[in-house]
Design a protein around this motif. Structure first.
Motif, PDB file in Angstrom:
ATOM      1  N   ASP A 106      53.332  41.418  31.271  1.00 24.59           N
ATOM      2  CA  ASP A 106      52.693  40.938  32.499  1.00 24.59           C
ATOM      3  C   ASP A 106      51.189  40.917  32.262  1.00 24.59           C
ATOM      4  O   ASP A 106      50.494  41.929  32.450  1.00 24.59           O
ATOM      5  CB  ASP A 106      53.053  41.845  33.680  1.00 24.59           C
ATOM      6  N   LEU A 107      50.687  39.751  31.868  1.00 25.67           N
ATOM      7  CA  LEU A 107      49.317  39.647  31.377  1.00 25.67           C
ATOM      8  C   LEU A 107      48.321  39.138  32.409  1.00 25.67           C
ATOM      9  O   LEU A 107      47.129  39.042  32.114  1.00 25.67           O
ATOM     10  CB  LEU A 107      49.269  38.734  30.144  1.00 25.67           C
ATOM     11  N   THR A 108      48.783  38.782  33.606  1.00 25.75           N
ATOM     12  CA  THR A 108      47.857  38.247  34.595  1.00 25.75           C
ATOM     13  C   THR A 108      47.809  39.134  35.834  1.00 25.75           C
ATOM     14  O   THR A 108      48.737  39.888  36.120  1.00 25.75           O
ATOM     15  CB  THR A 108      48.236  36.814  35.023  1.00 25.75           C
ATOM     16  N   ILE A 109      46.706  39.004  36.574  1.00 24.37           N
ATOM     17  CA  ILE A 109      46.546  39.671  37.859  1.00 24.37           C
ATOM     18  C   ILE A 109      46.308  38.605  38.921  1.00 24.37           C
ATOM     19  O   ILE A 109      45.861  37.497  38.626  1.00 24.37           O
ATOM     20  CB  ILE A 109      45.379  40.680  37.845  1.00 24.37           C
ATOM     21  N   SER A 110      46.614  38.921  40.181  1.00 31.52           N
ATOM     22  CA  SER A 110      46.435  37.985  41.287  1.00 31.52           C
ATOM     23  C   SER A 110      45.112  38.288  41.992  1.00 31.52           C
ATOM     24  O   SER A 110      44.863  39.426  42.402  1.00 31.52           O
ATOM     25  CB  SER A 110      47.597  38.114  42.280  1.00 31.52           C
ATOM     26  N   VAL A 111      44.289  37.248  42.143  1.00 31.56           N
ATOM     27  CA  VAL A 111      42.956  37.413  42.732  1.00 31.56           C
ATOM     28  C   VAL A 111      42.716  36.336  43.791  1.00 31.56           C
ATOM     29  O   VAL A 111      43.512  35.413  43.954  1.00 31.56           O
ATOM     30  CB  VAL A 111      41.861  37.348  41.646  1.00 31.56           C
ATOM     31  N   ASP A 112      41.589  36.463  44.502  1.00 37.07           N
ATOM     32  CA  ASP A 112      41.357  35.616  45.668  1.00 37.07           C
ATOM     33  C   ASP A 112      40.663  34.303  45.359  1.00 37.07           C
ATOM     34  O   ASP A 112      40.649  33.392  46.196  1.00 37.07           O
ATOM     35  CB  ASP A 112      40.555  36.379  46.731  1.00 37.07           C
ATOM     36  N   LYS A 113      40.057  34.173  44.170  1.00 40.56           N
ATOM     37  CA  LYS A 113      39.310  32.957  43.852  1.00 40.56           C
ATOM     38  C   LYS A 113      39.153  32.841  42.342  1.00 40.56           C
ATOM     39  O   LYS A 113      39.446  33.787  41.600  1.00 40.56           O
ATOM     40  CB  LYS A 113      37.936  32.979  44.521  1.00 40.56           C
ATOM     41  N   LYS A 114      38.659  31.685  41.883  1.00 43.07           N
ATOM     42  CA  LYS A 114      38.375  31.485  40.469  1.00 43.07           C
ATOM     43  C   LYS A 114      36.876  31.557  40.237  1.00 43.07           C
ATOM     44  O   LYS A 114      36.097  30.852  40.883  1.00 43.07           O
ATOM     45  CB  LYS A 114      38.911  30.119  39.997  1.00 43.07           C
ATOM     46  N   ILE A 223      40.963  49.761  39.756  1.00 43.15           N
ATOM     47  CA  ILE A 223      39.773  49.096  39.229  1.00 43.15           C
ATOM     48  C   ILE A 223      39.123  48.225  40.304  1.00 43.15           C
ATOM     49  O   ILE A 223      39.792  47.447  40.981  1.00 43.15           O
ATOM     50  CB  ILE A 223      40.130  48.202  38.025  1.00 43.15           C
ATOM     51  N   THR A 224      37.823  48.333  40.444  1.00 40.20           N
ATOM     52  CA  THR A 224      37.050  47.398  41.252  1.00 40.20           C
ATOM     53  C   THR A 224      36.657  46.227  40.359  1.00 40.20           C
ATOM     54  O   THR A 224      36.006  46.426  39.317  1.00 40.20           O
ATOM     55  CB  THR A 224      35.784  48.062  41.820  1.00 40.20           C
ATOM     56  N   LEU A 225      37.044  45.018  40.735  1.00 40.85           N
ATOM     57  CA  LEU A 225      36.783  43.851  39.896  1.00 40.85           C
ATOM     58  C   LEU A 225      35.308  43.471  39.939  1.00 40.85           C
ATOM     59  O   LEU A 225      34.613  43.753  40.916  1.00 40.85           O
ATOM     60  CB  LEU A 225      37.655  42.681  40.366  1.00 40.85           C
ATOM     61  N   PRO A 226      34.820  42.815  38.882  1.00 42.62           N
ATOM     62  CA  PRO A 226      33.385  42.509  38.797  1.00 42.62           C
ATOM     63  C   PRO A 226      32.967  41.337  39.688  1.00 42.62           C
ATOM     64  O   PRO A 226      33.809  40.602  40.216  1.00 42.62           O
ATOM     65  CB  PRO A 226      33.195  42.160  37.320  1.00 42.62           C
ATOM     66  N   ALA A 227      31.648  41.191  39.801  1.00 41.66           N
ATOM     67  CA  ALA A 227      31.043  40.084  40.564  1.00 41.66           C
ATOM     68  C   ALA A 227      31.591  40.081  41.987  1.00 41.66           C
ATOM     69  O   ALA A 227      31.672  41.114  42.629  1.00 41.66           O
ATOM     70  CB  ALA A 227      31.272  38.757  39.851  1.00 41.66           C
ATOM     71  N   ASN A 228      32.016  38.926  42.461  1.00 46.30           N
ATOM     72  CA  ASN A 228      32.553  38.825  43.823  1.00 46.30           C
ATOM     73  C   ASN A 228      34.058  38.601  43.797  1.00 46.30           C
ATOM     74  O   ASN A 228      34.641  38.110  44.767  1.00 46.30           O
ATOM     75  CB  ASN A 228      31.856  37.679  44.568  1.00 46.30           C
ATOM     76  N   LEU A 229      34.704  38.953  42.702  1.00 44.46           N
ATOM     77  CA  LEU A 229      36.135  38.755  42.564  1.00 44.46           C
ATOM     78  C   LEU A 229      36.892  39.882  43.264  1.00 44.46           C
ATOM     79  O   LEU A 229      36.529  41.050  43.136  1.00 44.46           O
ATOM     80  CB  LEU A 229      36.515  38.714  41.081  1.00 44.46           C
ATOM     81  N   GLN A 230      37.934  39.509  44.000  1.00 45.32           N
ATOM     82  CA  GLN A 230      38.708  40.497  44.751  1.00 45.32           C
ATOM     83  C   GLN A 230      40.193  40.386  44.405  1.00 45.32           C
ATOM     84  O   GLN A 230      40.701  39.301  44.134  1.00 45.32           O
ATOM     85  CB  GLN A 230      38.540  40.278  46.265  1.00 45.32           C
ATOM     86  N   TRP A 231      40.886  41.519  44.427  1.00 44.09           N
ATOM     87  CA  TRP A 231      42.346  41.505  44.327  1.00 44.09           C
ATOM     88  C   TRP A 231      42.917  40.776  45.546  1.00 44.09           C
ATOM     89  O   TRP A 231      42.450  40.979  46.667  1.00 44.09           O
ATOM     90  CB  TRP A 231      42.900  42.920  44.301  1.00 44.09           C
ATOM     91  N   SER A 232      43.949  39.974  45.350  1.00 49.32           N
ATOM     92  CA  SER A 232      44.464  39.168  46.460  1.00 49.32           C
ATOM     93  C   SER A 232      45.183  39.995  47.516  1.00 49.32           C
ATOM     94  O   SER A 232      45.275  39.590  48.672  1.00 49.32           O
ATOM     95  CB  SER A 232      45.408  38.079  45.935  1.00 49.32           C
ATOM     96  N   GLU A 233      45.687  41.180  47.161  1.00 47.43           N
ATOM     97  CA  GLU A 233      46.441  41.974  48.118  1.00 47.43           C
ATOM     98  C   GLU A 233      45.881  43.387  48.308  1.00 47.43           C
ATOM     99  O   GLU A 233      46.539  44.258  48.855  1.00 47.43           O
ATOM    100  CB  GLU A 233      47.916  42.071  47.693  1.00 47.43           C
ATOM    101  N   ALA A 234      44.643  43.615  47.897  1.00 46.75           N
ATOM    102  CA  ALA A 234      44.091  44.967  47.906  1.00 46.75           C
ATOM    103  C   ALA A 234      43.887  45.514  49.306  1.00 46.75           C
ATOM    104  O   ALA A 234      43.736  46.724  49.477  1.00 46.75           O
ATOM    105  CB  ALA A 234      42.775  45.005  47.156  1.00 46.75           C
TER     106      ALA A 234
END
Length: 242
Positions: A106-114, A223-234
């Motif tokens: 499982d190599l990907t994570i779900s996030v709110d934007k690109k 983990i807190t993601l960098p920049a303005n990237l957010q986990w989609s279900e956090a």
């Protein structure tokens, strides 16, 4: 007990723990799922598979059942109290399903934007959901639980795994050396769970015993993601492990 489970997850990449949920808790989960509207775009229904993406967002009334005292105590004692939910999916594999999954990590994570961020990529968009392969350190730190709503064995799609493969970084399935690796099937009782690391190579066979296999799959990170990237279900973190 928790220390033994933790040791097995660290060494082999997975562990099975039965009797986490009671019969009545499983029955309540199944009834709740049966009563929901399945017309939303996050729902997928075919002859071989019914799936609900962003499950905890779509069916929030299941949260209080899923995060019972037993599960919360297990997670906190094994991984610590800093983890939160970052992805959830419900899978219903019908009795006569021909659906199978080949070996993969499982190599990907779900996030709110690109976003253009060093170390993140490639990107995909599927069913209105952004996914990205993050730096290896994030995948190594995350973990997954699979809650089994049916007795599951090799006849109805119990996971097959390659122990210790999570310790080998990105491990392409086509490079598996079967002279060196050992495949293990992971049966789980109804009401039991399976812990696994995202980098563990795993697969699932077609159904051969005419029994359902229903699973709630939940991924966790601290983990807190960098920049303005957010986990989609956090957002679910505030209502789960506290």
């Amino acid at each position: 007990m928790s220390q033994n489970i933790k040791n097995k997850i660290e060494a082999d990449g997975f562990a099975v723990v039965n009797e986490v949920f009671s019969e009545s808790e499983i029955d309540t989960l199944l009834k709740t799922i049966a009563d929901i509207d399945i017309s939303k775009p996050t729902f997928r229904k075919t002859n071989d598979l019914f799936a609900i993406r962003q499950f905890l967002k779509e069916v929030p009334e299941t949260i209080v059942i899923i995060f019972n005292k037993t599960l919360i105590a297990l997670i906190n004692s094994i991984f610590g109290e800093n983890y939160f939910v970052v992805k959830s999916i419900y899978f219903d594999k019908p009795e006569d399903s021909n659906w199978f999954v080949a070996y993969h990590q499982d190599l990907t994570i779900s996030v709110d934007k690109k976003l253009d961020i060093d170390g993140f990529g490639p990107w995909t968009v599927k069913h209105q959901q952004f996914a990205v392969q993050p730096p290896l350190s994030i995948l190594q730190d995350n973990f997954t639980i699979r809650i089994h709503l049916d007795d599951t064995d090799e006849g109805n799609g119990a996971l097959k795994v390659i122990p210790q493969s999570h310790l080998k970084g990105i491990y392409r399935p086509e490079t598996i050396d079967w002279n060196m690796e050992k495949e293990v099937t992971c049966p789980v009782q109804k009401g039991g769970i399976m812990f696994m690391k995202p980098l563990l190579l795993h697969a699932s066979n077609r159904t051969s015993n005419h029994r359902k296999r229903r699973v709630i799959h939940i991924e966790f990170s601290r983990i807190t993601l960098p920049a303005n990237l957010q986990w989609s279900e956090a957002l679910q973190a505030e209502t789960t492990l506290n």
